[in-house]
Structures are given as C-alpha cells and as structure tokens.
Write a protein that holds these residues in place. Structure first.
Motif, mmCIF file in Angstrom:
data_model
loop_
_atom_site.group_PDB
_atom_site.id
_atom_site.type_symbol
_atom_site.label_atom_id
_atom_site.label_comp_id
_atom_site.label_asym_id
_atom_site.label_seq_id
_atom_site.Cartn_x
_atom_site.Cartn_y
_atom_site.Cartn_z
ATOM 1 N N GLY A 145 -10.923 -33.985 -11.117
ATOM 2 C CA GLY A 145 -10.068 -35.136 -10.790
ATOM 3 C C GLY A 145 -8.743 -34.758 -10.151
ATOM 4 N N LEU A 146 -8.611 -33.497 -9.762
ATOM 5 C CA LEU A 146 -7.341 -33.028 -9.174
ATOM 6 C C LEU A 146 -7.566 -32.599 -7.719
ATOM 7 N N ARG A 147 -6.446 -32.459 -6.971
ATOM 8 C CA ARG A 147 -6.461 -31.929 -5.589
ATOM 9 C C ARG A 147 -7.363 -32.724 -4.647
ATOM 10 N N TRP A 148 -7.319 -34.066 -4.749
ATOM 11 C CA TRP A 148 -8.150 -34.890 -3.855
ATOM 12 C C TRP A 148 -7.313 -35.725 -2.879
ATOM 13 N N ARG A 149 -6.030 -35.893 -3.132
ATOM 14 C CA ARG A 149 -5.239 -36.850 -2.338
ATOM 15 C C ARG A 149 -4.815 -36.200 -1.024
ATOM 16 N N THR A 150 -5.410 -36.639 0.093
ATOM 17 C CA THR A 150 -5.073 -36.053 1.401
ATOM 18 C C THR A 150 -3.884 -36.746 2.044
ATOM 19 N N ARG A 151 -3.458 -37.866 1.452
ATOM 20 C CA ARG A 151 -2.256 -38.572 1.919
ATOM 21 C C ARG A 151 -1.362 -38.824 0.719
ATOM 22 N N THR A 152 -0.121 -38.358 0.763
ATOM 23 C CA THR A 152 0.805 -38.645 -0.339
ATOM 24 C C THR A 152 2.158 -38.994 0.257
ATOM 25 N N PRO A 174 11.804 -35.454 -9.447
ATOM 26 C CA PRO A 174 11.643 -34.378 -8.461
ATOM 27 C C PRO A 174 10.444 -33.500 -8.816
ATOM 28 N N LEU A 175 9.715 -33.057 -7.801
ATOM 29 C CA LEU A 175 8.483 -32.303 -8.037
ATOM 30 C C LEU A 175 8.437 -31.026 -7.206
ATOM 31 N N ASP A 176 7.806 -29.992 -7.799
ATOM 32 C CA ASP A 176 7.452 -28.783 -7.046
ATOM 33 C C ASP A 176 5.976 -28.803 -6.686
ATOM 34 N N ASP A 177 5.219 -29.649 -7.373
ATOM 35 C CA ASP A 177 3.778 -29.744 -7.139
ATOM 36 C C ASP A 177 3.346 -31.155 -7.512
ATOM 37 N N CYS A 178 2.229 -31.581 -6.932
ATOM 38 C CA CYS A 178 1.585 -32.829 -7.351
ATOM 39 C C CYS A 178 0.113 -32.486 -7.466
ATOM 40 N N PRO A 179 -0.400 -32.309 -8.705
ATOM 41 C CA PRO A 179 -1.759 -31.772 -8.876
ATOM 42 C C PRO A 179 -2.876 -32.674 -8.362
ATOM 43 N N ILE A 180 -2.610 -33.957 -8.069
ATOM 44 C CA ILE A 180 -3.709 -34.747 -7.473
ATOM 45 C C ILE A 180 -3.682 -34.652 -5.948
ATOM 46 N N SER A 181 -2.597 -34.138 -5.367
ATOM 47 C CA SER A 181 -2.552 -33.943 -3.913
ATOM 48 C C SER A 181 -3.301 -32.663 -3.554
ATOM 49 N N THR A 182 -3.898 -32.644 -2.357
ATOM 50 C CA THR A 182 -4.679 -31.461 -1.970
ATOM 51 C C THR A 182 -3.763 -30.254 -1.798
ATOM 52 N N LEU A 201 8.932 -39.172 2.578
ATOM 53 C CA LEU A 201 8.190 -38.123 3.288
ATOM 54 C C LEU A 201 6.711 -38.443 3.119
ATOM 55 N N GLU A 202 6.051 -38.817 4.212
ATOM 56 C CA GLU A 202 4.611 -39.079 4.147
ATOM 57 C C GLU A 202 3.911 -37.811 4.618
ATOM 58 N N VAL A 203 2.989 -37.317 3.805
ATOM 59 C CA VAL A 203 2.264 -36.115 4.182
ATOM 60 C C VAL A 203 0.787 -36.475 4.360
ATOM 61 N N ALA A 204 0.211 -36.077 5.484
ATOM 62 C CA ALA A 204 -1.202 -36.364 5.769
ATOM 63 C C ALA A 204 -1.881 -35.069 6.185
ATOM 64 N N PHE A 271 -3.274 -45.247 8.672
ATOM 65 C CA PHE A 271 -4.270 -45.372 7.598
ATOM 66 C C PHE A 271 -5.517 -44.541 7.854
ATOM 67 N N TRP A 272 -5.926 -43.804 6.831
ATOM 68 C CA TRP A 272 -7.238 -43.142 6.760
ATOM 69 C C TRP A 272 -7.589 -43.090 5.285
ATOM 70 N N GLN A 273 -8.895 -43.171 4.956
ATOM 71 C CA GLN A 273 -9.294 -43.136 3.547
ATOM 72 C C GLN A 273 -8.741 -41.863 2.897
ATOM 73 N N VAL A 274 -8.198 -41.998 1.688
ATOM 74 C CA VAL A 274 -7.392 -40.926 1.089
ATOM 75 C C VAL A 274 -8.217 -39.785 0.490
ATOM 76 N N HIS A 275 -9.297 -40.111 -0.205
ATOM 77 C CA HIS A 275 -10.112 -39.074 -0.838
ATOM 78 C C HIS A 275 -10.966 -38.401 0.238
ATOM 79 N N PRO A 276 -11.080 -37.048 0.213
ATOM 80 C CA PRO A 276 -11.839 -36.383 1.277
ATOM 81 C C PRO A 276 -13.294 -36.858 1.374
#
Ligand SMILES: C[S@@+](CC[C@H](N)C(=O)[O-])C[C@H]1O[C@@H](n2cnc3c(N)ncnc32)[C@H](O)[C@@H]1O
Length: 443
Positions: A145-152, A174-182, A201-204, A271-276
C-alpha cells in the motif's frame, strides 16, 4: 451515515455553546462512514471519529464542534479495546493531529478494502435506493500500500518547508518523505528543502522514465525562490501560464491494454490517473463494461488527455468514431499531440454541459458513452443529456461513490439501470476508492 458537506457543516457545527475542542470522551466506535472516519455516539450526539475502527473502544479527542452542536469531529488518541485489524501506521506522521494525507494507515490493507466496500454499498443504499454487493479489488504493484502515488501536491509552510496539511486545517506538517508517494516523486528532491514565496509544489512522475516534473506556484504578486532540483524538470505556475525553469513542462505516460500500446503527453502536472496501475486497470474495466464493437460511435466525456479515447478508438476501429469532450484546453492540446494518428477521433474543447446541448451531437448518433467526471459527479442535467442520446451502454468512472450513487438515481429516472459495478483500491491508505459502473437501458 455520511460526513456533512462543507456548506451543511458550517450550519451544523456553528458554535452553539462553548468550544468543545480538546475534550476527551470515551466512546464505542460504530460503522465506517464516507470520508475516512467512523461514527460514534456520545450523550445523544454523533461523533465522527478518525484513526479508529468499528467495534473499538477508544478515548477520542474532539477536533471540531461546540457544546450545543449536533455533531463533533474527533480523533482516537488512545485505544482501550483494539480491533484485530489494527496495525502500527508505517508513516511516523500518520497520527492524530499530524499529516492529514492518509486516513487508514492504522488498518490492514484487506480491511481497508472492506471498509471502502461498506462505504460504496452505503452510498448506493442511501442515495440510489439500491442494494449493491461490491468487492473492492486490489490494484497490482503496491502490495504494502506504499509508493504508489505518482502525483502529489505538497504545501509549503510559513518557514518555506514543504509538507502536507493537517486534516481539515491549513497547518502544514513538514516532510522529508511521503511513503505513499513513488520513489520518483520523492526522488525529485522537493522535500526537505527551503522555498521562498512558494504556496504549493505539484510533483508528477510519468511512466516513460524521464525526470519528474515539479510545478511550483508562487504566492500572488511575489517572485519565487527555488532550491536547485537537479533530479527534476521545474516549472512555475503563474496567472499568465506555465513558465519553464528547467527540463520539460510535461510528463510522458505509456500504457498497454489488450495488446495495444499508447503514449500520452500530460502537460503542466495536468490530470492523469494517480496510481501506476490505474490507467490500464480502468481502461480494461471500461472496455469490459462497454463491449465496443467495430464501427460503433463512442462519446468520451471529461476525457482529459484522451486515455479512454485512445482505447475506444482501437476498439471501434477506423470505421467507428470517438468524440472526446474535455474542459481543459491544455489537456485537449495534449490529446491532439498524443492521438493525432487516430483518424476516427474528434476532440472538442469545452464544457460537457455545452457539448450535450449542441444539436450536432444527437445528429451524429451515439452507441456508447464513457464519462469520468470530477469528484462532484455529472449531475442531473448532464445525465439527462446523455440519456437523451440513447446509447446502448454507459460506463461511468467515479472517484466519489456518493456522486456516483446520486447520478445512478438520476440515470434511473431517465430509464438507465445499473448493470454492473466494480471498485478498485487505487488509493491505498486513504479513504478514496475508484468505481466503474455499467448502465444499460432498463428493460
Ligand atoms: C477525473 S478527470 C478524467 C480524465 C480522463 N478521463 C482520464 O482518465 O485521464 C476529469 C476531467 O474532467 C475535466 N472537466 C471537469 N469539469 C468539466 C466540465 N464541466 N466539462 C468538461 N470537462 C470537465 C477536467 O479537466 C479533467 O480533465
């Protein structure tokens, strides 16, 4: 029971006595509700409790509400009797009062899917008067359930540190990591840095393997100060448009469905579907729902950069046609670049509502409709416009089961019945769930 909408919330939770925030109460937690919380009762009042599971006994700390209010919101801060499906959240900030990005990190993934299925069923019962038996299907590629978000989209706090917001608050953790983001999103290097005059900051991260795109939005009327981000393409979003700082201003996506490959260009973190796994999973589900035949005429509403357009074009072939309608001109430009070889595709830029009112549409004939509206759903007028075209089948892709259930009731009024419902866990650890519903004309 659903969480009240923002406008209803204002009335119901309006101070009706002394502020109850911070009050700690002992409750037995009831069923899950739409929005990432469970329902409990305390002295006759409804309490929406986050970080809990049905059947648990917890100490809940009130986060919103006043003494006389009809309902409160609260976080479970101490668990007196834990459910067997409770686990330690893998992210250190997925805790009461901290990051609001995830709702269910304290729950096993299998149970998360059961909770989501219960929410979908409840929305259909309440809003469409239908009993549906739905299973939420696991999406491949993220077994933990982690490292799936391709857009954050990260927010930036007053000290210039990027992170995510506390639930229903403007405060930023504040974050150094977001474990659900790829790994690619985090590898862009945006976190753990300092920014000046930047709001978001939008990251894709695309699937073509190129560097992720970071789109920074400066505070109005200011000049943004960005750190060096050598692992990313960087752009600035201003009222005048997107300005390239380094690299590309778009990301590339590649998919393969039913043996056919397609490449897409998605500009400016659009917009693009978020989960790979989502583009292929949803694409296959839409094709299975519509069963397109060679030569048929299809309509793709809310078409984005043309994901379902491309797949339908393959399925109906050169003798058929696909008309795609999308409100974002940038997305339509991207679709034009990606789909230019498909002569059976026509792209309309504009509101779906306007397209459905265009007399040219009924004159063309429509066998199939796929619609994938934003969270608010399509609404009564759009649904009526679709039914007036009398398509053979409709596939409705929905990221909000409440909006889908409401539109299901509108479709029923117009003679279209639900004839299949699938749900996918495309947002593990959060309360979100994606549905694909098939509708056909009622017998
Ligand atoms: C959930 S996305 C779906 C995009 C596409 N189907 C996909 O899977 O990539 C919804 C799309 O609807 C567009 N949109 C929102 N409201 C609209 C409207 N009223 N008319 C036309 N397009 C709209 C948005 O720009 C966005 O591209």
């Amino acid at each position: 029971m659903s969480a009240p909408s923002r406008s209803r919330r204002t009335r119901a939770a309006a101070p009706a006595g002394p502020d109850a925030r911070g009050t700690e109460i002992e409750v037995e937690v009831g069923p899950v509700a739409h929005g990432g919380h469970c329902v409990a009762r305390h002295e006759g009042r409804v309490v929406f409790v986050r970080h809990a599971l049905p059947g648990e006994r917890v100490i809940a700390r009130v986060t919103e509400g006043a003494e006389g209010a009809k309902f409160w919101r609260a976080d479970a801060v101490r668990v007196l009797e834990a459910d067997a499906d409770r686990v330690e959240p893998p992210c250190p900030v997925a805790r009461p009062g901290r990051c609001g990005g995830c709702d269910f990190q304290h729950v096993t993934l299998a149970r998360q899917r059961e909770l989501k299925a219960a929410v979908v069923a409840e929305q259909f019962r309440r809003l469409a008067s239908l009993d549906v038996d739905v299973t939420v299907e696991e999406a491949p590629g993220s077994p933990d359930g982690l490292r799936w978000r391709t857009r954050t989209q990260f927010a930036v706090d007053a000290e210039g540190r990027p992170g995510l917001r506390v639930h229903r608050s403007h405060a930023v953790v504040p974050l150094d990591d977001c474990p659900i983001s790829t790994a690619a999103v985090v590898g862009s290097g945006v976190l753990g840095q300092r920014y000046g005059n930047v709001e978001t900051l939008e990251v894709a991260a695309g699937s073509d393997g190129a560097a992720p795109l970071v789109v920074a939005t400066p505070a109005p009327g200011t000049r943004a100060h960005l750190p060096k981000l050598p692992e990313a393409s960087v752009a600035l979003r201003t009222p005048e448009g997107l300005h390239r700082v380094s690299g590309r201003t778009w990301v590339g996506e590649r998919i393969a469905v039913r043996g056919r490959e397609h490449a897409f260009r998605v500009g400016g973190a659009g917009f693009w579907q978020v989960h790979p796994a989502a583009p292929e999973l949803l694409g296959e589900a839409v094709l299975a729902a519509l069963e397109p035949r060679a030569g048929e005429r299809a309509l793709d509403l809310y078409s984005g950069v043309g994901l379902f357009t491309a797949l339908l074009a393959d399925a109906v072939g050169a003798e058929g046609s696909v008309l795609a309608v999308e409100g974002s001109e940038r997305a339509v430009r991207d679709a034009r670049k990606s789909l230019h070889e498909l002569g059976q595709v026509e792209l309309w830029a504009g509101a779906v509502e306007d397209a459905l009112a265009d007399p040219e549409l009924p004159a063309r004939g429509t066998d199939l409709v796929v619609l994938d509206p934003p969270r608010s759903g399509a609404g009564r007028a759009v649904v009526a416009g679709i039914a007036d075209l009398a398509p053979r089948a409709i596939a409705y892709v929905a990221c909000d089961p409440a909006a889908l259930a409401r539109d299901t009731a509108f479709l029923a009024e117009r003679g279209y019945a639900l004839d299949g419902l699938r749900a996918f866990d495309l947002f593990p650890m959060t309360h979100h769930v994606e549905c694909v519903a098939r509708f056909v004309r009622a017998a």
